[in-house]
Design a protein around this motif. Structure first.
Motif, PDB file in Angstrom:
ATOM      1  N   LEU A 101       5.322  -3.335  10.790  1.00 59.06           N
ATOM      2  CA  LEU A 101       4.056  -2.615  10.672  1.00 59.06           C
ATOM      3  C   LEU A 101       3.736  -1.911  11.988  1.00 59.06           C
ATOM      4  N   ASP A 102       3.241  -0.691  11.907  1.00 57.31           N
ATOM      5  CA  ASP A 102       2.877   0.067  13.104  1.00 57.31           C
ATOM      6  C   ASP A 102       1.598  -0.519  13.694  1.00 57.31           C
ATOM      7  N   SER A 103       1.715  -1.114  14.880  1.00 57.18           N
ATOM      8  CA  SER A 103       0.573  -1.799  15.497  1.00 57.18           C
ATOM      9  C   SER A 103      -0.558  -0.850  15.891  1.00 57.18           C
ATOM     10  N   LYS A 104      -0.267   0.466  15.938  1.00 53.28           N
ATOM     11  CA  LYS A 104      -1.292   1.443  16.321  1.00 53.28           C
ATOM     12  C   LYS A 104      -2.049   2.011  15.119  1.00 53.28           C
ATOM     13  N   MET A 105      -1.634   1.626  13.930  1.00 50.51           N
ATOM     14  CA  MET A 105      -2.299   2.090  12.707  1.00 50.51           C
ATOM     15  C   MET A 105      -3.175   0.985  12.148  1.00 50.51           C
ATOM     16  N   THR A 106      -4.295   1.366  11.555  1.00 47.13           N
ATOM     17  CA  THR A 106      -5.125   0.382  10.870  1.00 47.13           C
ATOM     18  C   THR A 106      -4.422  -0.058   9.593  1.00 47.13           C
ATOM     19  N   ILE A 107      -4.849  -1.196   9.079  1.00 45.46           N
ATOM     20  CA  ILE A 107      -4.261  -1.715   7.846  1.00 45.46           C
ATOM     21  C   ILE A 107      -4.475  -0.729   6.696  1.00 45.46           C
ATOM     22  N   ASP A 109      -4.708   2.558   6.867  1.00 48.78           N
ATOM     23  CA  ASP A 109      -3.801   3.703   7.013  1.00 48.78           C
ATOM     24  C   ASP A 109      -2.354   3.318   6.692  1.00 48.78           C
ATOM     25  N   ILE A 110      -1.979   2.086   7.018  1.00 45.82           N
ATOM     26  CA  ILE A 110      -0.627   1.613   6.698  1.00 45.82           C
ATOM     27  C   ILE A 110      -0.402   1.628   5.192  1.00 45.82           C
ATOM     28  N   ILE A 111      -1.389   1.144   4.456  1.00 42.82           N
ATOM     29  CA  ILE A 111      -1.272   1.097   2.994  1.00 42.82           C
ATOM     30  C   ILE A 111      -1.382   2.499   2.395  1.00 42.82           C
ATOM     31  N   ALA A 112      -2.226   3.336   2.997  1.00 47.44           N
ATOM     32  CA  ALA A 112      -2.463   4.685   2.451  1.00 47.44           C
ATOM     33  C   ALA A 112      -1.330   5.656   2.751  1.00 47.44           C
ATOM     34  N   GLU A 113      -0.530   5.374   3.778  1.00 50.08           N
ATOM     35  CA  GLU A 113       0.482   6.331   4.228  1.00 50.08           C
ATOM     36  C   GLU A 113       1.421   6.745   3.103  1.00 50.08           C
ATOM     37  N   GLY A 114       1.938   5.781   2.371  1.00 52.45           N
ATOM     38  CA  GLY A 114       2.855   6.096   1.280  1.00 52.45           C
ATOM     39  C   GLY A 114       2.197   6.878   0.164  1.00 52.45           C
ATOM     40  N   MET A 115       0.941   6.552  -0.126  1.00 54.45           N
ATOM     41  CA  MET A 115       0.212   7.279  -1.165  1.00 54.45           C
ATOM     42  C   MET A 115       0.026   8.748  -0.789  1.00 54.45           C
ATOM     43  N   ARG A 116      -0.263   8.994   0.475  1.00 54.32           N
ATOM     44  CA  ARG A 116      -0.470  10.381   0.923  1.00 54.32           C
ATOM     45  C   ARG A 116       0.816  11.195   0.831  1.00 54.32           C
ATOM     46  N   VAL A 131      -6.717   1.831  -1.752  1.00 58.85           N
ATOM     47  CA  VAL A 131      -6.447   0.909  -0.651  1.00 58.85           C
ATOM     48  C   VAL A 131      -7.241  -0.377  -0.836  1.00 58.85           C
ATOM     49  N   THR A 132      -8.512  -0.236  -1.171  1.00 56.42           N
ATOM     50  CA  THR A 132      -9.359  -1.407  -1.416  1.00 56.42           C
ATOM     51  C   THR A 132      -8.831  -2.234  -2.577  1.00 56.42           C
ATOM     52  N   ASP A 133      -8.404  -1.556  -3.637  1.00 55.65           N
ATOM     53  CA  ASP A 133      -7.869  -2.263  -4.815  1.00 55.65           C
ATOM     54  C   ASP A 133      -6.629  -3.075  -4.441  1.00 55.65           C
ATOM     55  N   TYR A 134      -5.722  -2.460  -3.669  1.00 58.78           N
ATOM     56  CA  TYR A 134      -4.492  -3.163  -3.307  1.00 58.78           C
ATOM     57  C   TYR A 134      -4.758  -4.308  -2.336  1.00 58.78           C
ATOM     58  N   LEU A 135      -5.702  -4.146  -1.437  1.00 53.67           N
ATOM     59  CA  LEU A 135      -6.083  -5.239  -0.548  1.00 53.67           C
ATOM     60  C   LEU A 135      -6.579  -6.428  -1.361  1.00 53.67           C
ATOM     61  N   GLN A 136      -7.416  -6.166  -2.333  1.00 49.78           N
ATOM     62  CA  GLN A 136      -7.933  -7.244  -3.168  1.00 49.78           C
ATOM     63  C   GLN A 136      -6.837  -7.855  -4.031  1.00 49.78           C
ATOM     64  N   THR A 137      -5.902  -7.035  -4.454  1.00 46.55           N
ATOM     65  CA  THR A 137      -4.797  -7.522  -5.285  1.00 46.55           C
ATOM     66  C   THR A 137      -3.964  -8.565  -4.550  1.00 46.55           C
ATOM     67  N   GLY A 159       2.244  -6.098   4.107  1.00 47.80           N
ATOM     68  CA  GLY A 159       3.525  -5.526   3.712  1.00 47.80           C
ATOM     69  C   GLY A 159       3.684  -5.440   2.213  1.00 47.80           C
ATOM     70  N   ILE A 160       3.185  -6.435   1.501  1.00 43.90           N
ATOM     71  CA  ILE A 160       3.245  -6.418   0.038  1.00 43.90           C
ATOM     72  C   ILE A 160       2.348  -5.316  -0.515  1.00 43.90           C
ATOM     73  N   ALA A 161       1.134  -5.194   0.034  1.00 45.48           N
ATOM     74  CA  ALA A 161       0.217  -4.147  -0.422  1.00 45.48           C
ATOM     75  C   ALA A 161       0.793  -2.767  -0.154  1.00 45.48           C
ATOM     76  N   ARG A 162       1.431  -2.596   0.997  1.00 47.14           N
ATOM     77  CA  ARG A 162       2.050  -1.303   1.324  1.00 47.14           C
ATOM     78  C   ARG A 162       3.138  -0.952   0.314  1.00 47.14           C
ATOM     79  N   ALA A 163       3.942  -1.954  -0.050  1.00 43.52           N
ATOM     80  CA  ALA A 163       5.009  -1.713  -1.017  1.00 43.52           C
ATOM     81  C   ALA A 163       4.439  -1.349  -2.393  1.00 43.52           C
ATOM     82  N   LEU A 164       3.372  -2.027  -2.797  1.00 39.81           N
ATOM     83  CA  LEU A 164       2.776  -1.773  -4.109  1.00 39.81           C
ATOM     84  C   LEU A 164       2.116  -0.401  -4.202  1.00 39.81           C
TER      85      LEU A 164
END
Length: 335
Positions: A101-107, A109-116, A131-137, A159-164
């Motif tokens: 995980l990129d330590s300079k990115m917020t959680i 942004d890490i999850i949103a990066e792939g979606m963008r 992002v909120t939905d996946y965090l809760q998931t 990492g799981i949320a980012r993959a999903l």
């Protein structure tokens, strides 16, 4: 799980040049099928090539030889938009959640990066809602979105949320629990099982923890020194392992009962040979108590010994029952 093959490896090799005239054969001649909706466990000692195999499947490494078929299409030949579409369908959960995980990115942004990248038509408020939905998931909440990875102990959940987040069909889970506290490991495995059911996912689950692999896997492949030596349904493999290496691995699983009888445990002799200079015959022959001349001279091939159970071992050249008889006779002599 159904009988439709989602991922197929055909004679896959991944070699690395490690010096003058030296080649490290991390993965050699691996062939296997992963069915849609199943969890295929890949196990073996450290350095056996299972992580390299996983990274090659998701196209992080370019294979040296062989084919990787995804939905019956060879992904080693994909380029441009086709390769981008493949990367959306296939994701990876890495062993070390913080190193990946990129330590300079917020959680968030890490999850949103792939979606963008993969869903460019999504508006920013829609991205944030997802992002909120996946965090809760994965068991986190919206407040975590503005934090950085090092501020959260549940790094693997990120990492799981980012993959999903890119809505994949297939996820390679590379030792996803090995860096976690024992008290959290079962939580993550149970989460992965639930997500598989909810999102209809297919997993390649890589691990050296045989007890956990049994819990999550439908089928299991056992690797030794870059090659598959046995593939079977999970229950069959644990109830009746056939390859001498698999038998040794399973006998080494810790038993919580201090009064348990451990006299039948198999203790392997010698060190694992170098993948740079593997034995010319069976790679396991230098440590196998049942090795004969043919084992030291000729490389065995992976073949189906009974329905759904394949093995690479000369003991079974004349059939299953004959191989079991030879092993029993040699066990009686050893004991």
């Amino acid at each position: 799980m159904d009988n439709n093959v989602l991922v197929e490896l055909k004679n896959l090799d991944k070699f690395f040049n490690v010096g003058k005239d030296k080649t490290l054969k991390a993965v050699e001649n691996v062939s296997l099928q992963i069915y849609k909706g199943e969890t295929f466990g890949l196990v073996g000692e450290s350095g056996c090539g299972k992580t390299t195999c996983g990274r090659t499947v998701v196209s992080l490494y370019k294979p040296t030889n062989g084919e990787i078929l995804y939905e019956n299409k060879d992904i080693t030949k994909l380029k441009g938009k086709e390769l981008k579409r493949f990367r959306k369908k296939v994701q990876m959960i890495f062993q070390d959640p913080y190193a990946s995980l990129d330590s300079k990115m917020t959680i968030g942004d890490i999850i949103a990066e792939g979606m963008r990248v993969h869903f460019p038509k999504l508006k920013e408020d829609e991205v944030q809602a997802k992002v909120t939905d996946y965090l809760q998931t994965v068991g986190l909440n919206s407040e975590h979105s503005a934090r950085f990875p090092h501020e959260l102990s549940g790094g693997q959940r990120i990492g799981i949320a980012r993959a999903l987040a890119v809505e994949p069909d297939f996820i390679v889970c590379d030792e996803p629990i090995s860096a976690l506290d024992v008290s959290i490991q079962a939580q993550i495995v149970n989460l992965l099982i639930k997500l598989q059911q909810d999102f209809k996912l297919t997993y390649l689950f890589i691990s050296h923890d045989l007890s956990m692999v049994k819990h999550i896997s439908d089928r299991i492949g056992v690797m030794y020194l870059g090659s598959l030596v046995e593939v079977s349904k999970s229950k069959d493999l644990y109830d009746r392992p056939l390859h001498p290496y698999t038998k040794a691995l399973l006998s080494a699983i810790p038993i919580p009962d201090p009064n348990a009888d451990t006299k039948d445990r198999i203790k392997l002799q010698g060190e694992i040979p170098s993948p740079i200079d593997a034995p010319s015959g069976c790679k396991f022959s230098t440590r196998c108590p049942y090795a004969s001349e043919i084992c030291r001279a000729e490389r065995p091939v992976l073949k189906e010994i009974e329905k759904g159970h394949t093995i690479s071992c000369h003991l079974y050249n004349d059939g299953l029952e004959n191989g079991l008889r030879i092993m029993e006779e040699m066990d009686n002599k050893i004991n």
